[in-house]
Design a protein around this motif. Structure first.
Motif, short mmCIF file in Angstrom:
data_model
loop_
_atom_site.label_atom_id
_atom_site.label_comp_id
_atom_site.label_asym_id
_atom_site.label_seq_id
_atom_site.Cartn_x
_atom_site.Cartn_y
_atom_site.Cartn_z
N LEU A 432 -12.83 10.04 -3.79
CA LEU A 432 -12.94 9.51 -2.25
C LEU A 432 -11.60 8.90 -2.09
CD1 LEU A 432 -15.47 6.59 -3.77
CD2 LEU A 432 -16.32 7.90 -2.04
N PRO A 433 -11.46 8.70 -0.36
CA PRO A 433 -10.34 8.37 0.04
C PRO A 433 -9.88 6.78 -0.26
CG PRO A 433 -12.09 8.07 1.62
CD PRO A 433 -12.47 8.75 1.07
N LEU A 434 -8.22 7.46 -0.58
CA LEU A 434 -7.77 5.04 -0.84
C LEU A 434 -7.90 5.17 0.29
CD1 LEU A 434 -4.38 6.17 -2.71
CD2 LEU A 434 -6.84 5.42 -3.80
N PRO A 435 -8.70 3.70 0.32
CA PRO A 435 -8.17 3.04 1.04
C PRO A 435 -6.56 2.83 2.18
CG PRO A 435 -8.95 1.38 0.13
CD PRO A 435 -8.48 2.73 -0.67
N PRO A 436 -6.72 3.08 3.22
CA PRO A 436 -5.83 3.45 4.58
C PRO A 436 -4.62 1.46 4.20
CG PRO A 436 -7.27 3.77 5.46
CD PRO A 436 -7.61 4.13 4.79
N LYS A 437 -4.10 1.15 5.15
CA LYS A 437 -3.34 0.15 5.05
C LYS A 437 -2.91 -0.13 6.80
CE LYS A 437 -1.62 -1.13 0.34
NZ LYS A 437 -1.74 -0.32 0.13
N LEU A 438 -3.94 -0.75 7.09
CA LEU A 438 -3.32 -0.87 9.11
C LEU A 438 -2.30 -2.29 9.42
CD1 LEU A 438 -6.54 -0.07 9.62
CD2 LEU A 438 -4.88 1.51 9.52
#
Length: 460
Positions: A432-438
Motif C-alpha cells: 500500500l502506498p505511503l500517504p503523501p504530504k501536501l
C-alpha cells in the motif's frame, strides 16, 4: 448523535476549521487524485507556534534558543520554515541531519542527540560544527578521536541522567558526569564543552525547572575546571491540548471498555488537555523556583550568564496538519459498525504505542449530484479498521458516533495529526502506498497546495 456515546471534540484553529467547512470538494479532489490516505500540512501554524515560544523567552528576559525536534514529523516544509526562522533543528540520524542541511539549515544550527551515535554521524556533526549531546564516556572518547582526525573542535553538551528517574537508560550518572568534564578539560584541543542537557518523560513543568537548576549548577561547577559551558538544554516534552478541559474530563468519566471494539482496554492515554501547554508550559518552567534555590529559574540563568535551549516537537506542530482516509466499506455488527478505510494504522501512530488517538474523526460526506436523493441522517456508531489482513490493524478502536452511517467514497478526517501521528511508524505493508504530504497555504483567495518534497532517506 448516539445518546450516551463518549465523544472528544477536537480543538480547531479557526482558519483550518473554515477551510474544512468551505472546501470539502477540494478535500475529495485531493484524496481521489492521490488514491491513498493523505496528510495536509499547514506550515504557517508551525511558524506561529515557534514565535509563541520565542515571545515567552523574551518576556522573561531569558537568552534562549528553540530547536525543532525533527523526529516529530518528517515533512521537509517544517524544516524549511525552521531555516527561514533561524531556529535550530534537533536530529538523531544521518538521514535527519542530511535532510536538515538540504532544507537550508546551517550545520551550526543542528543539534545531534540519541544514544551511542555511530562514528559516521559523529563525523558528520563535527565537520558541520553541529552541537552534539554526549550520552556516555565511550561516546565522548570516540568523539575526541574523530575530532582530532578531522582537524576540528567538536561542540559538546553532556547529557545528564535525570535526578528524579533512576530507570532511564539515557544520560551520564554523577560519577560519569564528573569524569566526562575532566575528559573535556583534558582534550580541550579537540572539543569544547558548551553545556549540559537532559530529557524528562511526562509533562511536569516543576520537574523540568528542578533539573534545569541542576544543569545550571553543573555549568558553574565545570567552570572550576577551566571550562566555559553556557547552555542548559531542557529537551522537549511540552504538552499540547487537543481538546477542551471540559470535554476531556467528561470523556475520561464516561468511556468504558464497551465503547471500544472487542472491549479493548488501554493502560493509559496521552493527556489530551493540559492547562499548562505549549509556550505556557515554558513560562511555568521559567517562573518556577527550583528545589534548593531561592529565585525563579529565569533569574538563576541570568545570574550565571546561561542560555536556555529547548527542543519542542509536538508543541510546535499544534494545528499544523490533519489526515484524510477514504471509506472503502462498512460492515454492520449489531449495535455498531466496522468501517474500513484505504490505509492502515501504520499511518496514524498512537496505536503502535499501545494506545489510541482519541480526538473524534469527522465524516466528510461524498459529494452528490445536484438532484440525487438526500442521504438518511440516522446516528451511527462505528470503529475504524485498516485495509490490511491484521486483526489488530485498527485506526480507531472506539465506536465513534457519527450523524449518519459512513458510505464508500466518504472521507474520515483525523484532526491535528502533525505531531508524531503522521509518520512515526509508517509502512508500505501489503504494498500500500505511503500517504503523501501536501502543503496547504491559506493566505490567498483560494487555498493553494503543493506536494511536500520527501526526504531521500524516508523511503517515501
Amino acid at each position: 448523535m448516539v445518546k450516551g456515546a463518549p465523544r472528544l471534540a477536537a480543538l480547531w484553529d479557526p482558519a483550518l476549521r473554515d477551510f474544512v467547512d468551505r472546501y470539502p470538494a477540494m478535500l475529495h479532489e485531493l484524496a481521489g487524485a492521490f488514491d491513498a490516505p493523505i496528510h495536509l500540512l499547514f506550515p504557517d501554524r508551525f511558524v506561529r507556534n515557534v514565535k509563541a515560544f520565542e515571545r515567552t523567552l523574551a518576556e522573561h528576559r531569558v537568552a534562549g534558543r528553540v530547536y525543532f525536534a525533527k523526529k516529530a514529523n518528517k515533512a521537509r516544509c517544517f524544516v524549511r520554515e525552521a531555516a527561514e526562522l533561524g531556529i535550530g533543528v534537533d536530529v538523531a540520524s544521518e538521514g535527519e541531519f542530511s535532510d536538515a542541511l538540504a532544507a537550508g539549515v546551517r550545520g551550526a544550527d543542528v543539534a545531534v542527540s540519541g544514544p551511542a551515535k555511530a562514528n559516521d554521524l559523529l563525523r558528520l556533526a563535527v565537520r558541520h560544527e553541529a552541537l552534539i549531546a554526549i550520552d556516555s564516556l565511550d561516546e565522548l572518547a570516540r568523539l575526541a578521536v574523530i575530532a582530532r582526525h578531522c582537524g576540528r573542535i567538536a561542540r559538546v553538551l553532556l547529557r545528564m541522567e535525570p535526578a528524579s528517574v533512576s530507570t532511564s537508560r539515557f544520560g551520564l550518572d554523577p560519577a560519569s558526569l564528573d569524569a566526562a568534564m575532566l575528559l573535556c578539560a583534558e582534550h580541550r584541543s579537540a572539543m569544547t564543552l558548551e553545556g549540559f542537557s537532559f530529557h524528562l518523560s511526562g509533562y511536569s513543568a516543576r520537574a523540568r525547572a528542578d533539573q534545569a537548576a541542576l544543569a545550571a549548577r553543573a555549568c558553574v561547577n565545570a567552570r572550576s575546571h577551566a571550562l566555559a559551558p553556557s547552555v542548559v538544554d531542557i529537551g522537549g516534552g511540552f504538552a499540547m491540548s487537543y481538546a477542551s478541559a471540559h470535554d476531556w474530563a467528561r470523556f475520561q468519566a464516561t468511556h468504558s471498555p464497551a465503547d471500544y471494539h472487542a472491549n479493548k482496554t488501554f493502560d493509559g492515554f496521552y493527556p489530551y488537555h493540559s492547562a499548562c501547554d505549549g509556550a505556557r508550559m515554558l513560562a511555568a518552567i521559567l517562573t518556577a523556583v527550583p528545589e534548593g534555590e531561592s529565585k525563579p529559574l529565569a533569574a538563576l540563568l541570568s545570574e550565571h550568564g546561561l542560555q536556555l535551549m529547548l527542543e519542542p516537537g509536538r508543541a510546535l506542530l499544534d494545528q499544523a496538519g490533519f489526515t484524510l482516509f477514504a471509506v472503502q466499506g462498512v460492515k454492520d455488527r449489531g449495535d455498531y459498525g466496522i468501517t474500513t478505510v484505504n490505509g492502515t494504522s501504520f499511518s496514524l501512530s498512537e496505536q503502535w504505542f499501545a494506545s489510541e488517538f482519541l480526538p473524534d474523526p469527522e465524516l466528510v460526506a461524498a459529494m452528490r449530484a445536484p438532484h440525487a436523493p438526500a442521504r438518511e441522517r440516522v446516528p451511527y456508531r462505528t470503529c475504524v479498521g485498516g485495509a490490511s489482513c491484521l486483526d489488530s490493524d485498527m485506526i480507531t478502536w472506539r465506536k465513534v458516533a457519527f450523524a449518519q452511517r459512513p458510505e464508500p467514497g466518504d472521507l474520515l478526517l483525523y484532526p491535528n495529526t502533525a505531531g508524531y501521528q503522521m509518520d512515526s511508524n509508517e509502512s508500505p505493508f501489503h504494498e500500500l502506498p505511503l500517504p503523501p504530504k501536501l502543503v496547504v497555504t491559506l493566505d490567498g483567495s483560494r487555498p493553494c497546495w503543493r506536494v511536500d518534497r520527501p526526504s531521500t532517506f524516508s523511503g517515501a
